[in-house]
Scaffold this active site. Sequence first.
Site, PDB file in Angstrom:
ATOM      1  N   ARG A  34       1.818  19.173  47.909  1.00 15.48           N
ATOM      2  CA  ARG A  34       1.081  17.847  47.958  1.00 15.48           C
ATOM      3  C   ARG A  34       1.952  16.986  47.132  1.00 15.48           C
ATOM      4  NH1 ARG A  34      -3.947  20.687  49.018  1.00 15.48           N
ATOM      5  NH2 ARG A  34      -4.265  18.734  50.252  1.00 15.48           N
ATOM      6  N   GLN A  42       3.383  13.722  52.400  1.00 12.15           N
ATOM      7  CA  GLN A  42       2.103  13.188  52.851  1.00 12.15           C
ATOM      8  C   GLN A  42       1.969  13.212  54.353  1.00 12.15           C
ATOM      9  OE1 GLN A  42       0.461   9.886  50.844  1.00 12.15           O
ATOM     10  NE2 GLN A  42       2.505   8.873  50.790  1.00 12.15           N
ATOM     11  N   ASP A  68       1.176  16.628  55.663  1.00  9.90           N
ATOM     12  CA  ASP A  68       0.336  17.569  54.961  1.00  9.90           C
ATOM     13  C   ASP A  68      -1.211  17.797  55.800  1.00  9.90           C
ATOM     14  OD1 ASP A  68      -1.531  18.454  53.144  1.00  9.90           O
ATOM     15  OD2 ASP A  68      -1.234  17.017  51.658  1.00  9.90           O
ATOM     16  N   SER A 111      -4.530  18.154  54.189  1.00  8.76           N
ATOM     17  CA  SER A 111      -5.150  16.783  53.646  1.00  8.76           C
ATOM     18  C   SER A 111      -5.853  16.391  54.954  1.00  8.76           C
ATOM     19  CB  SER A 111      -4.312  15.804  53.014  1.00  8.76           C
ATOM     20  OG  SER A 111      -3.878  16.164  51.776  1.00  8.76           O
ATOM     21  N   TYR A 170      -4.468  20.674  41.061  1.00  6.93           N
ATOM     22  CA  TYR A 170      -5.507  21.717  41.592  1.00  6.93           C
ATOM     23  C   TYR A 170      -6.061  22.338  40.375  1.00  6.93           C
ATOM     24  CZ  TYR A 170      -2.555  22.333  45.877  1.00  6.93           C
ATOM     25  OH  TYR A 170      -2.220  21.890  47.310  1.00  6.93           O
TER      26      TYR A 170
HETATM   27  P1  NAD Z   1      -8.868  22.114  47.386  1.00 12.95           P
HETATM   28  O1  NAD Z   1      -9.541  22.255  48.517  1.00 12.95           O
HETATM   29  O2  NAD Z   1      -7.892  23.215  46.546  1.00 12.95           O
HETATM   30  O3  NAD Z   1     -10.116  22.134  46.164  1.00 12.95           O
HETATM   31  C1  NAD Z   1     -11.420  21.280  46.585  1.00 12.95           C
HETATM   32  C2  NAD Z   1     -11.855  20.743  45.326  1.00 12.95           C
HETATM   33  O4  NAD Z   1     -12.576  21.546  44.471  1.00 12.95           O
HETATM   34  C3  NAD Z   1     -10.737  20.302  44.282  1.00 12.95           C
HETATM   35  O5  NAD Z   1     -11.051  19.004  43.721  1.00 12.95           O
HETATM   36  C4  NAD Z   1     -11.332  21.367  43.079  1.00 12.95           C
HETATM   37  O6  NAD Z   1     -10.649  20.614  41.847  1.00 12.95           O
HETATM   38  C5  NAD Z   1     -12.431  21.542  43.261  1.00 12.95           C
HETATM   39  N1  NAD Z   1     -12.907  22.729  42.628  1.00 12.95           N
HETATM   40  C6  NAD Z   1     -12.389  24.306  42.515  1.00 12.95           C
HETATM   41  N2  NAD Z   1     -13.128  24.785  41.789  1.00 12.95           N
HETATM   42  C7  NAD Z   1     -14.162  23.958  41.424  1.00 12.95           C
HETATM   43  C8  NAD Z   1     -15.444  24.480  40.535  1.00 12.95           C
HETATM   44  N3  NAD Z   1     -15.601  25.710  39.959  1.00 12.95           N
HETATM   45  N4  NAD Z   1     -16.573  23.784  40.588  1.00 12.95           N
HETATM   46  C9  NAD Z   1     -16.300  22.475  41.121  1.00 12.95           C
HETATM   47  N5  NAD Z   1     -14.961  21.980  41.843  1.00 12.95           N
HETATM   48  C10 NAD Z   1     -14.132  22.722  41.877  1.00 12.95           C
HETATM   49  O7  NAD Z   1      -8.250  20.648  47.020  1.00 12.95           O
HETATM   50  P2  NAD Z   1      -7.782  19.677  47.938  1.00 12.95           P
HETATM   51  O8  NAD Z   1      -8.842  18.770  48.272  1.00 12.95           O
HETATM   52  O9  NAD Z   1      -6.666  20.417  48.742  1.00 12.95           O
HETATM   53  O10 NAD Z   1      -6.848  18.629  46.925  1.00 12.95           O
HETATM   54  C11 NAD Z   1      -6.723  19.084  45.584  1.00 12.95           C
HETATM   55  C12 NAD Z   1      -6.038  17.878  44.966  1.00 12.95           C
HETATM   56  O11 NAD Z   1      -4.564  17.433  45.572  1.00 12.95           O
HETATM   57  C13 NAD Z   1      -6.972  16.534  45.084  1.00 12.95           C
HETATM   58  O12 NAD Z   1      -6.870  15.792  43.894  1.00 12.95           O
HETATM   59  C14 NAD Z   1      -5.815  15.430  45.854  1.00 12.95           C
HETATM   60  O13 NAD Z   1      -6.207  14.157  45.774  1.00 12.95           O
HETATM   61  C15 NAD Z   1      -4.685  16.038  45.618  1.00 12.95           C
HETATM   62  N6  NAD Z   1      -3.614  15.813  46.780  1.00 12.95           N
HETATM   63  C16 NAD Z   1      -2.777  15.086  46.547  1.00 12.95           C
HETATM   64  C17 NAD Z   1      -1.595  14.797  47.548  1.00 12.95           C
HETATM   65  C18 NAD Z   1      -0.453  14.142  47.422  1.00 12.95           C
HETATM   66  O14 NAD Z   1       0.075  13.634  46.433  1.00 12.95           O
HETATM   67  N7  NAD Z   1       0.280  13.668  48.532  1.00 12.95           N
HETATM   68  C19 NAD Z   1      -1.806  15.327  48.851  1.00 12.95           C
HETATM   69  C20 NAD Z   1      -3.078  16.090  49.014  1.00 12.95           C
HETATM   70  C21 NAD Z   1      -3.952  16.410  47.766  1.00 12.95           C
END
Ligand code: NAD
Length: 369
Positions: A116, A121, A124, A127, A220
């Site tokens: 990530r 990106q 990805d 995403s 994460y």
């Molecule tokens: P994910 O699918 O792993 O999880 C979804 C969400 O669930 C996350 O925000 C996590 O904090 C939340 N979560 C986990 N346990 C929880 C709980 N007990 N109660 C409430 N919420 C809970 O995550 P994702 O959508 O794949 O993305 C994670 C992060 O990675 C995001 O902040 C995203 O912006 C970031 N990201 C960055 C890039 C990049 O830099 N290029 C690319 C993709 C994602």
Amino acid sequence: MKILIPREDELVERRVAITPDVVQKLKLLSFEVFFESGAGGEAGFFDGEYIQAGARNESEMDNFDILLSVDLNSHKKHFKKDLIAIGIMDPFNNSKLIDSLNSRSITSFALDFIPRTTRAQYMDVLSSQASLAGYRSVIEASHFSNSAFPLMMTTAGTIPAAKVLVVGAGVAGLQAIATAKRLGAVVSAFDVRTSVKEQVESLGAKFIEVESDEKTDGVYAKEMSEQYKLAQEAKLKSVISSQDIVITTAQIPGRPAPKIITQDMLKLMKHNAIIIDLASKSGGNCELTEHGNIVDFEGIRIISFENILNSIAYDASRMYAKNIAAFLELLHNRMQENNDILSIDDEIIKSTLITYEGRTVNTRLLEAL
Ligand code: NAD
């Protein structure tokens, strides 16, 4: 080199890995592209479009070097020695697939292991697909709900705006918030990572804060302490009774999804409320979730889909195809410099390479095992 675009297992997967608009890009990289008849049919792309874009039917192909798939698990019939296979693998939960890749010395790449990072990106898939799943979850909720989303003032009376709670404000959750707002709902959201508060608020939703000293602020989430879980439960109990729709998306990579909506909470909810659980494949965020089923608990429906992306397969395929093509371009460029894939010094290649010359080589996977 020759690429095969296979037909996915239509019982579980309607997407296709390469759409006709991306065939041209692959040809510019000097690949020959072949497709299985009907490969894109379930997603809305027809054989004639692939031919028009310069691909050929697999009946004209004697052999192929690269398999570009959505769900690699359903293409075992194509596995053969020295193939390069790219797709989604769910490597933590798929030891049989990994064994069968190793037994044929297949070089495999898991797109669900793309790091990530900003550089990655464009590739990805997690995403691009999560974003569409978040959007679609709200559309599905509106379909199942027997109430309207926006506030409506009519001569027959006022319909209040629907209240939507989004649990987990990652990629899918943020898109769900944005979609529910556009439909006119009053939206609130919760996440263990307090760093997302600003993003939630910038979409016009309310961020629900749990009073606790324990904070998670990385990219994460991690498994939270028992004390935190109790505080979170108390907070959610205080807000859940007024919600019409709850969309849960919370995940912890490589672990089962956290159980957040308990049966006790369900007892507090409105009798016609809807829960859409997007985390069902990894166990679900609601205690009663059954992956791929609709569970009725005293009128509250807890809904999860076998594969929600099947309902938006056209656009999901278009995004996926751009991601996989960007990955293949990187791999192609790196392989021109260095044909020994294992020694290519590139974070994206190293993170996604799962099997090579008959053994599992991925550090993240080996550590987890
Ligand atoms: P994910 O699918 O792993 O999880 C979804 C969400 O669930 C996350 O925000 C996590 O904090 C939340 N979560 C986990 N346990 C929880 C709980 N007990 N109660 C409430 N919420 C809970 O995550 P994702 O959508 O794949 O993305 C994670 C992060 O990675 C995001 O902040 C995203 O912006 C970031 N990201 C960055 C890039 C990049 O830099 N290029 C690319 C993709 C994602």
